[in-house]
Design an enzyme around this catalytic site. Sequence first.
Site, short mmCIF file in Angstrom:
data_model
loop_
_atom_site.label_atom_id
_atom_site.label_comp_id
_atom_site.label_asym_id
_atom_site.label_seq_id
_atom_site.Cartn_x
_atom_site.Cartn_y
_atom_site.Cartn_z
N GLU A 47 0.92 -1.40 -0.08
CA GLU A 47 -0.03 -0.04 0.01
C GLU A 47 0.86 1.17 0.06
O GLU A 47 1.89 1.29 0.53
CB GLU A 47 -0.77 0.01 1.16
CG GLU A 47 -1.68 1.15 1.54
CD GLU A 47 -2.27 1.19 3.02
OE1 GLU A 47 -1.67 0.81 3.94
OE2 GLU A 47 -3.47 1.50 3.26
N LYS A 124 -9.57 2.56 -1.46
CA LYS A 124 -9.71 1.63 -0.33
C LYS A 124 -11.00 2.42 0.49
O LYS A 124 -11.31 3.20 0.63
CB LYS A 124 -8.49 2.18 0.53
CG LYS A 124 -8.49 1.44 1.99
CD LYS A 124 -7.09 1.81 2.57
CE LYS A 124 -7.00 1.44 4.07
NZ LYS A 124 -5.50 1.79 4.77
N CYS A 169 -4.75 -2.98 2.99
CA CYS A 169 -4.40 -2.78 4.46
C CYS A 169 -5.52 -3.10 5.38
O CYS A 169 -5.99 -4.11 5.48
CB CYS A 169 -3.74 -1.67 4.74
SG CYS A 169 -2.85 -1.71 6.44
N1 CDV Z 1 -2.69 1.44 6.57
C1 CDV Z 1 -3.56 0.88 7.47
O1 CDV Z 1 -4.73 0.75 7.02
N2 CDV Z 1 -2.85 0.42 8.69
C2 CDV Z 1 -4.06 -0.05 9.54
C3 CDV Z 1 -4.06 0.06 11.13
C4 CDV Z 1 -2.43 -0.11 11.68
C5 CDV Z 1 -4.25 1.73 11.46
C6 CDV Z 1 -3.88 -1.65 9.66
O2 CDV Z 1 -5.03 -2.31 9.65
O3 CDV Z 1 -3.17 -2.25 9.34
#
Ligand code: CDV
Length: 313
Positions: A47, A124, A169
């Site tokens: 990402e 996202k 993510c």
């Molecule tokens: N970039 C992300 O989406 N990070 C999230 C958290 C750690 C804020 C994650 O779910 O890994």
Amino acid sequence: MTKKIGIAIAQVGGIGKDETRTEVVERLIGLLEQAAKRQAALVVFPELTLTTFFPRYWFDSETEAESYFEASMPNADVQPLFDRAKELGIGFYLGYAERTESGQRFNASILVDRSGEIIGKYRKVHLPGHKDFVENQPNQHLEKRYFEVGDLGFGVFDFDGIKIGMCLCNDRRWPEVYRVLALQGADLVLLGYNTPDSVPGWQEEPHAKMFSHLLSLQAGAYQNSVWVAAAGKSGFEDEHHLIGGSALVAPSGEVVAKAFTEGDEIIFGEVDIDMCRMYQESVFNFAAHRRPEEYGLIVSRTGRGEPLPVPAT
Ligand code: CDV
């Protein structure tokens, strides 16, 4: 016919605040070339691959935030990656910060085929963190400030005859994501991530960060009979730590390959789509066993609420 695809997951080590796109793209090309030596057909990058994980910073000036976004894709900085991938005949997934012509900003990913064409795009949906400055924290997590919620849904794209879904993510922690992709026939889910140790308001034991990351990938893969390939940006950026653990997970839920460093590292696996079929036609035969008439609450209610009345017998 048996369908198999060699997949390389390109974990990317920390990217400094002052590292240029050109320097980062050189690193990505190095990883691409390693993947080619392993006969990979597809490489998964993280990402927001092209810069440091900037949502950790509060920017007073709009201009400073803007400098982390790409106004077009590919652009002159990223074109060498597209060119080298095309020469090598390798496709790739790449996460980046997107600014549209009308000024909207998304945390996005693309899927590029082996001839260098963009064949899929994702923005996202689950944006973690907060919009406003949080006091007394080593860092911020401002995804809700810098990005809009994605407006493309969860698409499934055909790559060399294989149905691929994308997410990013935090999406990996939400079971609905994999299910929506699996219901559209996805056999392989690609995702990039940046998981910092420190997130305001989200206290977790350091070891639990890695556990919940892998647990999410493994549960998503198993419960939906898909392969999951996850690439992280990892290690230290400006003294802020991001977890490693880039991994390939089989439809059995088992981790079949996992990064063992927190730096630039390629992990490779052969994805056998027949393995999805075994689960899709037995325990997780959706058509035979799902009961959507009992799942209405999942889409009609967002937050936790009161129990529903149970019919009297
Ligand atoms: N970039 C992300 O989406 N990070 C999230 C958290 C750690 C804020 C994650 O779910 O890994």
